[in-house]
Scaffold this active site. Structure first.
Site, PDB file in Angstrom:
ATOM      1  N   ASP A 109      64.991  92.160  81.896  1.00 26.52           N
ATOM      2  CA  ASP A 109      64.574  93.562  81.978  1.00 26.52           C
ATOM      3  C   ASP A 109      63.562  93.673  83.117  1.00 26.52           C
ATOM      4  OD1 ASP A 109      65.850  93.301  79.441  1.00 26.52           O
ATOM      5  OD2 ASP A 109      64.739  95.027  78.667  1.00 26.52           O
ATOM      6  N   LYS A 171      67.292 101.673  81.721  1.00 20.52           N
ATOM      7  CA  LYS A 171      66.366 101.641  80.583  1.00 20.52           C
ATOM      8  C   LYS A 171      65.256 102.653  80.799  1.00 20.52           C
ATOM      9  CE  LYS A 171      63.207  98.367  78.261  1.00 20.52           C
ATOM     10  NZ  LYS A 171      62.770  96.947  78.215  1.00 20.52           N
ATOM     11  N   LYS A 200      69.619 101.766  77.649  1.00 22.62           N
ATOM     12  CA  LYS A 200      68.669 101.194  76.697  1.00 22.62           C
ATOM     13  C   LYS A 200      67.472 102.124  76.543  1.00 22.62           C
ATOM     14  CE  LYS A 200      65.653  97.237  75.731  1.00 22.62           C
ATOM     15  NZ  LYS A 200      65.283  95.843  76.076  1.00 22.62           N
TER      16      LYS A 200
END
Length: 243
Positions: A109, A171, A200
């Protein structure tokens, strides 16, 4: 900074299975004050509930991989790059990614350079993400945008850049800024990227209702610390549901 929980109405639709919800959750172990004992306890939660992944701090990756708590499970070991501000140089992000992959990280991430995207330099954003994707050597890269700092136009440009760069996910946020996931942002993300890119949600996803509503809007993975609470609530509702 603690992001407020997402406030949504109580979910009234059909309920997914416990396993289906568990495999949407990245159990987050990123707070700076966590001790090795705290990390160990978090890994046991992830193992017990068989979540999609744990997301641990970079300094914890080697110990988590070698410690073996997750051996024999389908729980992936994820980590973060340039977290939480995204202000590292591209070369540093690439080095960090390669080092963490070598240590056994299975998902990455990464935080973008937020200021460069706000300045309209989408080519920089695209190229930096692409460099991290290459360094990840086939591991999924989830690109964190910290949406609370971006305009609608900046968000769309960023999500498109992430897809062009080969990201696996877009995300919403780190969970450490002034705002986290919102329903409007999830809908925008899902509308902007193709089906090849997943969405996400992170930051404020602390209830089953929030998770199910954001999933309805298109999020398929959730960064969460309230994993046990969410899954226990689901189990209780399924036990008493007449739907």
């Amino acid at each position: 900074m603690s992001v407020a929980s997402i406030d949504v109405p109580r979910w009234t639709g059909p309920l997914p299975t416990r396993d289906e919800v568990a495999k949407m959750i990245d159990h987050s172990l990123l707070r700076p004050e966590l001790t090795p004992a705290d990390i160990q306890a978090g890994l046991l939660i992830a193992r017990e509930h068989n979540v999609a992944s744990v997301c641990v701090r970079p300094a914890d990756v080697a110990a988590v991989v070698s410690g073996g708590v997750l051996h024999g499970t389908t729980v992936a070991i994820g980590t973060v790059v340039a977290f939480p501000h995204g202000s590292s140089t591209t070369a540093t992000k690439v080095f960090e990614t390669a080092e963490l992959v070598a240590q056994g990280a299975e998902e990455i991430d990464m935080v973008i350079d937020i200021g460069r995207l706000r300045a309209g330099d989408t080519a920089f954003t695209r190229d930096e993400i692409a460099a991290v994707v290459q360094a990840a050597a086939g591991r999924p890269v989830k690109v964190i945008f910290e949406n609370t700092y971006l305009t609608q136009q900046e968000k769309v440009a960023g999500y498109q850049a992430a897809e062009a760069a080969g990201a696996a996910f877009v995300k919403t946020s780190t969970g450490f800024a002034a705002g986290g996931a919102t329903a409007a942002d999830i809908a925008l993300m899902r509308q902007t990227v193709s089906a090849a890119v997943q969405v996400k949600a992170a930051g404020g996803v602390r209830t089953l209702d929030a998770l199910l509503e954001l999933n309805r809007l298109g999020a398929t993975r959730f960064g969460a610390t309230a994993t046990a609470t969410i899954l226990d609530d689901l189990e209780e509702r399924r036990r008493t549901s007449t739907i």
